[in-house]
Design a protein around this motif. Structure first.
Motif, PDB file in Angstrom:
ATOM      1  N   ILE A  33      35.759  27.171  32.131  1.00 44.96           N
ATOM      2  CA  ILE A  33      34.679  27.612  31.789  1.00 44.96           C
ATOM      3  C   ILE A  33      34.632  29.060  31.694  1.00 44.96           C
ATOM      4  O   ILE A  33      35.072  29.854  32.640  1.00 44.96           O
ATOM      5  N   PRO A  34      34.149  29.555  30.528  1.00 44.66           N
ATOM      6  CA  PRO A  34      34.093  31.170  30.279  1.00 44.66           C
ATOM      7  C   PRO A  34      33.117  31.938  31.270  1.00 44.66           C
ATOM      8  O   PRO A  34      31.976  31.362  31.584  1.00 44.66           O
ATOM      9  N   TYR A  35      33.641  33.081  31.836  1.00 41.15           N
ATOM     10  CA  TYR A  35      32.746  33.883  32.654  1.00 41.15           C
ATOM     11  C   TYR A  35      32.854  35.357  32.106  1.00 41.15           C
ATOM     12  O   TYR A  35      33.872  35.728  31.547  1.00 41.15           O
ATOM     13  N   CYS A  36      31.801  36.068  32.580  1.00 38.73           N
ATOM     14  CA  CYS A  36      31.717  37.499  32.145  1.00 38.73           C
ATOM     15  C   CYS A  36      31.358  38.328  33.524  1.00 38.73           C
ATOM     16  O   CYS A  36      30.888  37.870  34.329  1.00 38.73           O
ATOM     17  N   VAL A  37      32.299  39.341  33.656  1.00 36.26           N
ATOM     18  CA  VAL A  37      31.992  40.091  34.819  1.00 36.26           C
ATOM     19  C   VAL A  37      31.828  41.758  34.333  1.00 36.26           C
ATOM     20  O   VAL A  37      32.412  42.011  33.286  1.00 36.26           O
ATOM     21  N   LYS A  38      31.079  42.386  35.142  1.00 40.95           N
ATOM     22  CA  LYS A  38      30.902  43.783  34.763  1.00 40.95           C
ATOM     23  C   LYS A  38      30.891  44.671  36.233  1.00 40.95           C
ATOM     24  O   LYS A  38      30.494  44.213  37.204  1.00 40.95           O
ATOM     25  N   LEU A  39      31.355  45.935  35.775  1.00 42.15           N
ATOM     26  CA  LEU A  39      31.276  46.886  36.778  1.00 42.15           C
ATOM     27  C   LEU A  39      30.195  47.842  36.463  1.00 42.15           C
ATOM     28  O   LEU A  39      30.131  48.394  35.719  1.00 42.15           O
ATOM     29  N   ALA A  40      29.068  47.934  37.385  1.00 44.20           N
ATOM     30  CA  ALA A  40      27.845  48.846  37.022  1.00 44.20           C
ATOM     31  C   ALA A  40      27.265  49.230  38.250  1.00 44.20           C
ATOM     32  O   ALA A  40      27.419  48.917  39.411  1.00 44.20           O
ATOM     33  N   ASN A  41      26.395  50.311  37.903  1.00 44.82           N
ATOM     34  CA  ASN A  41      25.786  51.008  38.971  1.00 44.82           C
ATOM     35  C   ASN A  41      24.205  51.047  38.436  1.00 44.82           C
ATOM     36  O   ASN A  41      23.896  51.911  37.687  1.00 44.82           O
ATOM     37  N   LYS A  42      23.421  50.208  39.105  1.00 44.68           N
ATOM     38  CA  LYS A  42      21.937  50.022  38.526  1.00 44.68           C
ATOM     39  C   LYS A  42      21.936  49.875  37.046  1.00 44.68           C
ATOM     40  O   LYS A  42      22.418  48.907  36.589  1.00 44.68           O
ATOM     41  N   ASP A  43      21.730  50.826  36.216  1.00 43.46           N
ATOM     42  CA  ASP A  43      21.306  50.449  34.945  1.00 43.46           C
ATOM     43  C   ASP A  43      22.676  50.850  34.037  1.00 43.46           C
ATOM     44  O   ASP A  43      22.727  50.680  32.781  1.00 43.46           O
ATOM     45  N   GLU A  44      23.673  51.615  34.615  1.00 45.16           N
ATOM     46  CA  GLU A  44      24.695  52.353  33.947  1.00 45.16           C
ATOM     47  C   GLU A  44      25.923  51.234  34.212  1.00 45.16           C
ATOM     48  O   GLU A  44      26.427  50.644  35.124  1.00 45.16           O
ATOM     49  N   VAL A  45      26.606  50.567  32.961  1.00 44.10           N
ATOM     50  CA  VAL A  45      27.613  49.671  33.099  1.00 44.10           C
ATOM     51  C   VAL A  45      28.915  50.599  32.656  1.00 44.10           C
ATOM     52  O   VAL A  45      28.845  51.179  31.457  1.00 44.10           O
ATOM     53  N   PHE A  46      29.925  50.461  33.624  1.00 46.03           N
ATOM     54  CA  PHE A  46      31.288  51.098  33.367  1.00 46.03           C
ATOM     55  C   PHE A  46      32.124  50.469  32.618  1.00 46.03           C
ATOM     56  O   PHE A  46      33.080  50.780  31.961  1.00 46.03           O
ATOM     57  N   ASP A  47      32.221  49.004  32.789  1.00 47.15           N
ATOM     58  CA  ASP A  47      33.276  48.460  32.229  1.00 47.15           C
ATOM     59  C   ASP A  47      32.659  46.819  32.361  1.00 47.15           C
ATOM     60  O   ASP A  47      31.858  46.526  33.157  1.00 47.15           O
ATOM     61  N   GLU A  48      33.331  46.038  31.254  1.00 48.52           N
ATOM     62  CA  GLU A  48      32.758  44.651  31.241  1.00 48.52           C
ATOM     63  C   GLU A  48      34.062  43.813  30.531  1.00 48.52           C
ATOM     64  O   GLU A  48      34.380  44.103  29.687  1.00 48.52           O
ATOM     65  N   LYS A  49      34.201  42.517  31.249  1.00 45.90           N
ATOM     66  CA  LYS A  49      35.367  41.643  30.429  1.00 45.90           C
ATOM     67  C   LYS A  49      34.911  40.247  30.463  1.00 45.90           C
ATOM     68  O   LYS A  49      33.980  39.858  31.765  1.00 45.90           O
ATOM     69  N   CYS A  50      35.211  39.447  29.655  1.00 40.13           N
ATOM     70  CA  CYS A  50      34.972  38.055  29.587  1.00 40.13           C
ATOM     71  C   CYS A  50      36.242  37.230  29.545  1.00 40.13           C
ATOM     72  O   CYS A  50      37.416  37.790  29.068  1.00 40.13           O
ATOM     73  N   PHE A  51      36.438  36.191  30.289  1.00 37.62           N
ATOM     74  CA  PHE A  51      37.480  35.470  30.480  1.00 37.62           C
ATOM     75  C   PHE A  51      37.196  34.023  30.941  1.00 37.62           C
ATOM     76  O   PHE A  51      36.264  33.763  31.394  1.00 37.62           O
ATOM     77  N   SER A  52      38.365  33.061  30.816  1.00 33.75           N
ATOM     78  CA  SER A  52      38.015  31.507  31.511  1.00 33.75           C
ATOM     79  C   SER A  52      38.992  31.765  32.531  1.00 33.75           C
ATOM     80  O   SER A  52      40.197  32.460  32.237  1.00 33.75           O
ATOM     81  N   VAL A  53      39.034  30.801  33.406  1.00 29.19           N
ATOM     82  CA  VAL A  53      39.850  30.904  34.723  1.00 29.19           C
ATOM     83  C   VAL A  53      41.336  30.473  34.246  1.00 29.19           C
ATOM     84  O   VAL A  53      42.301  31.218  34.525  1.00 29.19           O
TER      85      VAL A  53
END
Length: 230
Positions: A33-53
């Motif tokens: 199953i593909p997932y997406c994760v992101k590193l954010a602070n409120k409305d500001e997104v620093f990085d985002e990545k999608c992958f499957s396990v």
């Protein structure tokens, strides 16, 4: 979040994986199953990545490394070897659930910098032009074909080009003379000769084997009449 979802969820565990990390156990993730994760602070997104396990699993090291000598140069200065290994026992590569590619690294024992070959799918790799009389270290690691990161290295394989081993490979084996064939043919020859000698001493058998040569005759002349005339 799952890639097809719209709602982001907070990291469930900031403690288990240590500082500046987020830990997900099997309750929050599933394979394929593909997932997406992101590193954010409120409305500001620093990085985002999608992958499957299955894409980010790091495989165990390859096992059963060994090597064989292919050949050496005519001058005996360099040699070529073939390195082989087996896939990690925990990786189900035979059924095709996972496809691994391997990276081989090698160096001389007294060196600090490893030389690496391009990743490949094969579990055997030739190494050319290694210096004879030197000792080498070889190690292999693997990664999933769709992944960017390699797993841990295998145990180090030591290759030693000793003069004795090279002479053993290059010295051709002495060709043994087929004495057993000589004995067999000799026995057969003696047996045939003995049989012929025995047969030659029997008159009847001698007549059958060696019949008398017929006397030449002239057709049309009566031998009895010839005797009377004489």
């Amino acid at each position: 979040m799952k890639r097809n979802d719209e709602d982001w969820k907070e990291c469930p565990d900031y403690i288990t994986a240590g500082e500046k990390s987020c830990y997900f156990n099997t309750s929050y993730t599933s394979i394929w199953i593909p997932y997406c994760v992101k590193l954010a602070n409120k409305d500001e997104v620093f990085d985002e990545k999608c992958f499957s396990v299955d894409e980010i699993v790091l495989p165990d090291p390859p096992v059963h490394l060994n090597w064989t000598l292919l050949n050496t140069s005519q001058t005996g200065i360099h040699g070529d070897i073939q390195v082989r290994w087996d896939p990690p026992p925990t990786a189900d590569v035979q059924k095709g659930w996972i496809t691994l590619e391997y990276e081989l690294q090698y160096k001389e024992v007294n060196e600090t910098k490893w030389k690496e070959l391009e990743p490949r799918l094969s579990t055997m790799v030739p190494l050319y032009s290694l210096k004879t009389g030197r000792d080498y270290e070889i190690r292999v690691r693997s990664r999933q074909r769709t992944s960017e990161k390699f797993g841990e290295f295998s145990e180090i394989l030591y290759v030693s080009f000793s003069q004795a081993s090279l002479e053993l490979v290059h010295c051709p084996e002495e060709i043994e003379f087929p004495w057993f064939l000589v004995v067999i043919f000799g026995a057969c020859g003696l047996a045939v000769t003995g049989i012929l000698v025995l047969l030659s001493k029997q008159p009847r058998l001698k007549m059958l084997i060696f019949p008398p040569v017929p006397v030449p005759k002239i057709k049309g002349i009566d031998p009895d009449l010839l005797k009377v005339m004489l």
